[in-house]
Design an enzyme around this catalytic site. Structure first.
Site, short mmCIF file in Angstrom:
data_model
loop_
_atom_site.label_atom_id
_atom_site.label_comp_id
_atom_site.label_asym_id
_atom_site.label_seq_id
_atom_site.Cartn_x
_atom_site.Cartn_y
_atom_site.Cartn_z
N CYS A 162 0.81 -1.23 0.00
CA CYS A 162 0.00 0.00 0.00
C CYS A 162 0.84 1.27 0.00
CB CYS A 162 -0.99 -0.01 1.15
SG CYS A 162 -0.27 0.06 2.82
N HIS A 214 -2.51 1.34 6.87
CA HIS A 214 -2.91 1.31 5.46
C HIS A 214 -2.99 2.74 4.94
CE1 HIS A 214 -4.38 -0.78 1.95
NE2 HIS A 214 -5.44 0.02 1.87
N HIS A 226 -6.25 1.79 -3.93
CA HIS A 226 -5.32 1.32 -2.90
C HIS A 226 -4.90 -0.11 -3.18
CE1 HIS A 226 -8.42 -0.99 -0.33
NE2 HIS A 226 -9.08 -0.57 -1.40
#
Length: 266
Positions: A162, A214, A226
């Protein structure tokens, strides 16, 4: 001090000096580093782009003399924009660059770049100097990674995590950000409402202990790009990411940050 540069598509950087050790990040073509320690077959390096450290296989290193290092640092920064760019080396060999690779000693009028004594030509897309439309570049490049597989420590379309995804996309837009989400979140200006977000802004998500775990890129109203299992597009709101396949929230919103200002500066 000794320095090196990657003349390979990518080099895995490992936590410990072993092929079995966890990969913590990757060095893309043209990125250079300081060699801080050496042992049989392995070198402990500090990456110039983001300060990340780890072990790489010494056989993968192309030495970088101090004179060449200074030449690199005094030239404008150029980055490959094509997801994959196959460059001819000679009649038998090619060089494969992934998006986000650095093109050292870039000569725009010749479309050439050099690593040591080797010079290469490219007809691919190259981002160079200050961009007039960094947000447009961010989104256009991010969408090219759609369905790229998730890989811990990855920074390429063959596998990416990520924060590696956000870092590389921002690199192509001419904005340097740290490698990890926990450091990226320290940048920019916090947004009070989801509706304030613009395409290219970053959204960060935490766990039950409050740790940032994240990060993703806002695409358009209530949509986020993402890397989670793969690079994907999901819904996002003040509560977090709503996975459209699982039909449930998978990530809890912590904060949204504006890294690039309205005038394109960072």
């Amino acid at each position: 001090m000794n320095y090196g540069i990657s003349s390979l598509s990518l080099i895995p950087v490992r936590k410990d000096p072993s092929e079995k050790s966890e990969m913590v990040t990757q060095v893309l073509f043209g990125e250079h580093f300081e060699i801080k320690e050496e042992m049989v077959g392995w070198s402990y390096v500090n990456l110039a782009y983001d300060g990340y450290e780890g072990w790489i296989d010494s056989k993968m290193i192309t030495p970088l003399p101090l004179r060449s290092l200074k030449k690199l640092e005094n030239r404008p920064f150029a980055v490959s924009g094509d997801i994959i760019n196959v460059i001819p080396v000679n009649e038998e060999q090619t060089l494969m660059l992934v998006a986000g690779s650095t093109l050292p000693v870039w000569r725009p009028y010749l479309k050439e770049f050099s690593v040591g004594k080797d010079t290469y030509k490219t007809s691919g897309e190259v981002f160079y100097g200050k961009l007039k439309n960094p947000r447009e570049v961010l989104i256009r490049q991010a969408l090219k990674y759609f369905n790229a597989p998730y890989l811990w420590g990855g920074r390429s379309p063959f596998g990416i995590d990520c924060s590696g995804f956000t870092q590389i996309i921002y690199k192509m837009a001419g904005v340097k950000i740290p490698r990890d989400a926990g450091e990226q979140v320290k940048l920019g200006r916090a947004l009070s409402f989801v509706d304030e977000a613009q395409p290219g802004d970053l959204a960060f998500f935490d766990d039950e202990e409050g740790n940032i775990v994240h990060v993703g890129i806002i695409w358009k109203r209530n949509k986020i790009i993402h890397a989670s299992g793969k690079v994907r597009i999901d819904n996002v709101d003040q509560f977090g990411i709503f996975n459209i396949d699982l039909k449930r929230y998978t990530h809890k919103m912590r904060v949204m940050k504006k890294i690039i200002n309205a005038d394109g500066t960072d």
